[in-house]
Design a protein around this motif. Structure first.
Motif, PDB file in Angstrom:
ATOM      1  N   VAL A   1       0.824  -1.210   0.000  1.00 25.26           N
ATOM      2  CA  VAL A   1       0.000   0.000   0.000  1.00 25.26           C
ATOM      3  C   VAL A   1       0.855   1.256   0.000  1.00 25.26           C
ATOM      4  O   VAL A   1       1.837   1.364   0.744  1.00 25.26           O
ATOM      5  CB  VAL A   1      -0.937   0.032   1.233  1.00 25.26           C
ATOM      6  N   ILE A   2       0.456   2.205  -0.832  1.00 24.98           N
ATOM      7  CA  ILE A   2       0.925   3.584  -0.716  1.00 24.98           C
ATOM      8  C   ILE A   2      -0.297   4.437  -0.403  1.00 24.98           C
ATOM      9  O   ILE A   2      -1.364   4.237  -0.997  1.00 24.98           O
ATOM     10  CB  ILE A   2       1.636   4.059  -2.002  1.00 24.98           C
ATOM     11  N   ALA A   3      -0.166   5.324   0.555  1.00 22.82           N
ATOM     12  CA  ALA A   3      -1.287   6.168   0.969  1.00 22.82           C
ATOM     13  C   ALA A   3      -1.174   7.538   0.313  1.00 22.82           C
ATOM     14  O   ALA A   3      -0.065   8.064   0.143  1.00 22.82           O
ATOM     15  CB  ALA A   3      -1.312   6.306   2.489  1.00 22.82           C
ATOM     16  N   VAL A   4      -2.333   8.101  -0.019  1.00 25.35           N
ATOM     17  CA  VAL A   4      -2.410   9.456  -0.571  1.00 25.35           C
ATOM     18  C   VAL A   4      -3.339  10.257   0.332  1.00 25.35           C
ATOM     19  O   VAL A   4      -4.482   9.851   0.566  1.00 25.35           O
ATOM     20  CB  VAL A   4      -2.954   9.450  -2.014  1.00 25.35           C
ATOM     21  N   GLU A   5      -2.855  11.373   0.864  1.00 20.73           N
ATOM     22  CA  GLU A   5      -3.645  12.168   1.804  1.00 20.73           C
ATOM     23  C   GLU A   5      -3.349  13.653   1.608  1.00 20.73           C
ATOM     24  O   GLU A   5      -2.189  14.063   1.648  1.00 20.73           O
ATOM     25  CB  GLU A   5      -3.323  11.751   3.237  1.00 20.73           C
ATOM     26  N   PRO A   6      -4.391  14.477   1.403  1.00 17.09           N
ATOM     27  CA  PRO A   6      -4.155  15.904   1.185  1.00 17.09           C
ATOM     28  C   PRO A   6      -3.940  16.713   2.459  1.00 17.09           C
ATOM     29  O   PRO A   6      -3.298  17.771   2.415  1.00 17.09           O
ATOM     30  CB  PRO A   6      -5.443  16.362   0.481  1.00 17.09           C
ATOM     31  N   GLY A   7      -4.481  16.266   3.585  1.00 18.03           N
ATOM     32  CA  GLY A   7      -4.508  17.092   4.787  1.00 18.03           C
ATOM     33  C   GLY A   7      -3.265  16.970   5.655  1.00 18.03           C
ATOM     34  O   GLY A   7      -2.817  15.868   5.962  1.00 18.03           O
ATOM     35  N   GLU A   8      -2.748  18.099   6.084  1.00 17.58           N
ATOM     36  CA  GLU A   8      -1.514  18.100   6.884  1.00 17.58           C
ATOM     37  C   GLU A   8      -1.698  17.389   8.217  1.00 17.58           C
ATOM     38  O   GLU A   8      -0.862  16.580   8.638  1.00 17.58           O
ATOM     39  CB  GLU A   8      -1.049  19.540   7.122  1.00 17.58           C
ATOM     40  N   GLY A   9      -2.809  17.701   8.917  1.00 12.49           N
ATOM     41  CA  GLY A   9      -3.029  17.095  10.222  1.00 12.49           C
ATOM     42  C   GLY A   9      -3.241  15.602  10.148  1.00 12.49           C
ATOM     43  O   GLY A   9      -2.699  14.838  10.951  1.00 12.49           O
ATOM     44  N   MET A  10      -4.031  15.176   9.172  1.00 10.33           N
ATOM     45  CA  MET A  10      -4.263  13.745   9.004  1.00 10.33           C
ATOM     46  C   MET A  10      -2.981  13.029   8.599  1.00 10.33           C
ATOM     47  O   MET A  10      -2.679  11.935   9.085  1.00 10.33           O
ATOM     48  CB  MET A  10      -5.357  13.524   7.961  1.00 10.33           C
ATOM     49  N   ALA A  11      -2.207  13.640   7.707  1.00 17.08           N
ATOM     50  CA  ALA A  11      -0.957  13.029   7.259  1.00 17.08           C
ATOM     51  C   ALA A  11       0.033  12.888   8.408  1.00 17.08           C
ATOM     52  O   ALA A  11       0.743  11.871   8.515  1.00 17.08           O
ATOM     53  CB  ALA A  11      -0.339  13.850   6.130  1.00 17.08           C
ATOM     54  N   ALA A  12       0.095  13.889   9.281  1.00 15.58           N
ATOM     55  CA  ALA A  12       1.012  13.820  10.419  1.00 15.58           C
ATOM     56  C   ALA A  12       0.639  12.670  11.339  1.00 15.58           C
ATOM     57  O   ALA A  12       1.515  11.942  11.845  1.00 15.58           O
ATOM     58  CB  ALA A  12       0.989  15.147  11.184  1.00 15.58           C
TER      59      ALA A  12
ATOM     60  N   PHE B   1      -1.028   9.962  10.444  1.00 13.15           N
ATOM     61  CA  PHE B   1      -0.749   8.741   9.695  1.00 13.15           C
ATOM     62  C   PHE B   1       0.722   8.355   9.842  1.00 13.15           C
ATOM     63  O   PHE B   1       1.045   7.194  10.129  1.00 13.15           O
ATOM     64  CB  PHE B   1      -1.098   8.950   8.223  1.00 13.15           C
ATOM     65  N   ARG B   2       1.606   9.316   9.639  1.00 15.62           N
ATOM     66  CA  ARG B   2       3.043   9.017   9.701  1.00 15.62           C
ATOM     67  C   ARG B   2       3.456   8.543  11.087  1.00 15.62           C
ATOM     68  O   ARG B   2       4.362   7.720  11.239  1.00 15.62           O
ATOM     69  CB  ARG B   2       3.847  10.254   9.302  1.00 15.62           C
ATOM     70  N   LYS B   3       2.777   9.053  12.106  1.00 17.00           N
ATOM     71  CA  LYS B   3       3.089   8.658  13.485  1.00 17.00           C
ATOM     72  C   LYS B   3       2.642   7.236  13.769  1.00 17.00           C
ATOM     73  O   LYS B   3       3.329   6.485  14.473  1.00 17.00           O
ATOM     74  CB  LYS B   3       2.418   9.629  14.452  1.00 17.00           C
ATOM     75  N   THR B   4       1.499   6.847  13.234  1.00 17.63           N
ATOM     76  CA  THR B   4       0.934   5.541  13.569  1.00 17.63           C
ATOM     77  C   THR B   4       1.325   4.436  12.593  1.00 17.63           C
ATOM     78  O   THR B   4       1.345   3.255  12.971  1.00 17.63           O
ATOM     79  CB  THR B   4      -0.604   5.622  13.645  1.00 17.63           C
ATOM     80  N   LEU B   5       1.633   4.795  11.344  1.00 21.57           N
ATOM     81  CA  LEU B   5       2.017   3.805  10.334  1.00 21.57           C
ATOM     82  C   LEU B   5       3.309   4.259   9.654  1.00 21.57           C
ATOM     83  O   LEU B   5       3.332   4.547   8.452  1.00 21.57           O
ATOM     84  CB  LEU B   5       0.900   3.632   9.299  1.00 21.57           C
ATOM     85  N   PRO B   6       4.399   4.329  10.412  1.00 20.53           N
ATOM     86  CA  PRO B   6       5.631   4.911   9.859  1.00 20.53           C
ATOM     87  C   PRO B   6       6.252   4.110   8.722  1.00 20.53           C
ATOM     88  O   PRO B   6       7.051   4.652   7.948  1.00 20.53           O
ATOM     89  CB  PRO B   6       6.566   4.953  11.084  1.00 20.53           C
ATOM     90  N   ASP B   7       5.899   2.839   8.596  1.00 22.80           N
ATOM     91  CA  ASP B   7       6.517   2.007   7.565  1.00 22.80           C
ATOM     92  C   ASP B   7       5.729   1.999   6.253  1.00 22.80           C
ATOM     93  O   ASP B   7       6.159   1.369   5.288  1.00 22.80           O
ATOM     94  CB  ASP B   7       6.659   0.562   8.076  1.00 22.80           C
ATOM     95  N   VAL B   8       4.599   2.684   6.225  1.00 18.76           N
ATOM     96  CA  VAL B   8       3.779   2.715   5.012  1.00 18.76           C
ATOM     97  C   VAL B   8       4.075   4.013   4.251  1.00 18.76           C
ATOM     98  O   VAL B   8       3.965   5.101   4.826  1.00 18.76           O
ATOM     99  CB  VAL B   8       2.279   2.627   5.346  1.00 18.76           C
ATOM    100  N   PRO B   9       4.430   3.931   2.983  1.00 18.53           N
ATOM    101  CA  PRO B   9       4.696   5.164   2.218  1.00 18.53           C
ATOM    102  C   PRO B   9       3.456   6.048   2.147  1.00 18.53           C
ATOM    103  O   PRO B   9       2.344   5.559   1.953  1.00 18.53           O
ATOM    104  CB  PRO B   9       5.074   4.646   0.828  1.00 18.53           C
ATOM    105  N   LEU B  10       3.667   7.335   2.298  1.00 22.75           N
ATOM    106  CA  LEU B  10       2.584   8.311   2.230  1.00 22.75           C
ATOM    107  C   LEU B  10       3.029   9.476   1.357  1.00 22.75           C
ATOM    108  O   LEU B  10       4.125  10.021   1.540  1.00 22.75           O
ATOM    109  CB  LEU B  10       2.235   8.831   3.631  1.00 22.75           C
ATOM    110  N   VAL B  11       2.163   9.859   0.404  1.00 23.00           N
ATOM    111  CA  VAL B  11       2.431  11.035  -0.407  1.00 23.00           C
ATOM    112  C   VAL B  11       1.280  12.007  -0.223  1.00 23.00           C
ATOM    113  O   VAL B  11       0.136  11.610  -0.020  1.00 23.00           O
ATOM    114  CB  VAL B  11       2.613  10.680  -1.899  1.00 23.00           C
TER     115      VAL B  11
END
Length: 253
Positions: free
Chosen positions: A66-77, A79-89
């Motif tokens: 899985v690669i995640a796509v998320e526009p929102g800064e707060g949601m992305a932050a 996400f990165r904290k809880t799923l650090p091993d999943v790529p996010l753009v």
């Protein structure tokens, strides 16, 4: 209040979203595999509008790449904290920051209604490989449960926001409204429930955009009144929330 303002309101409440929103039943992912004919194990998936990662985490657990796509800064932050091993753009469904033909599946959990289908459909088809599928789902509230229907009416009166309604399977007007005309469609309705503490139920309500864009005092007043109503229905303060997942699978062939 614009649709974009509502969509971006989640960024200030990512902690509430992650803590209180329901996930999805395992049967949903079985149905995704059945309707797409693509096993999730090893599938290349883009989870678009991934938010705090509720759906992403479940896709990863099924073995998807899985690669995640998320526009929102707060949601992305979050996400990165809880799923650090999943790529996010960072990006959104209307202009996907992904290469042509690179994904087997594009998933949109609770997020398709924030897109502009005139842009998001061509983008999805661009990013999907031949034979891939666009997969959309929502947890819709079960309005055939009387207390849920009554609560939904109160929420609509208080916030002016309407919750997604469950259209019949095979409804051509629903396909048009979703912006998916001309695509091959498969749908499934999956009923499920969860039992949660009263505070979790109220937190779930407060995490919806209709409340997030309101004055805090107005939201608190509504939740206080709702707490008293629900204590009469659920004296042990354990609330049974019932949902119907509305699952759509769309492809160009």
């Amino acid at each position: 209040m614009t649709s974009r303002s509502r969509a971006m309101s989640f960024n200030a409440a990512a902690d509430r979203y992650a803590a209180y929103r329901p996930s999805y039943p395992s049967e949903l992912f079985d149905a995704v595999e059945e309707l797409t004919r693509i096993p999730l194990a090893g599938a290349r998936v883009a989870d678009v509008g991934a938010g705090t990662g509720i759906s992403t985490e479940q896709l990863v657990a099924r073995g998807a790449d899985v690669i995640a796509v998320e526009p929102g800064e707060g949601m992305a932050a979050w996400f990165r904290k809880t799923l650090p091993d999943v790529p996010l753009v960072r990006g959104d469904a209307n202009a996907l920051p992904l290469a042509d033909g690179c994904r087997d599946l594009l998933t949109y959990a609770q997020s398709w209604h924030w897109t502009d289908p005139q842009r998001s459909v061509p983008e999805a088809l661009r990013v999907l490989r031949p034979g891939g599928s666009l997969v959309i789902w929502w947890n819709t509230t079960a309005h055939d449960v009387p207390w849920i229907a009554e609560q939904t009416e109160r929420i609509t009166r208080h916030t002016g926001a309407t919750s997604p309604t469950l259209s019949p399977l095979g409804d051509p007007d629903a396909v048009r409204k979703a912006g998916l005309e001309g695509l091959r469609i498969g749908r499934r309705h999956l009923r499920w429930s969860r039992t949660v503490p009263l505070d979790t139920h109220l937190g779930n309500l407060a995490s919806h955009s209709g409340f997030l864009v309101m004055d805090d005092a107005a939201t608190e007043a509504f939740l206080d009144a709702e707490r008293e109503r629900l204590r009469l229905l659920f004296p042990d303060e354990r609330v049974v929330e019932t949902y119907v997942v509305d699952l759509w699978v769309a492809s160009s062939s």
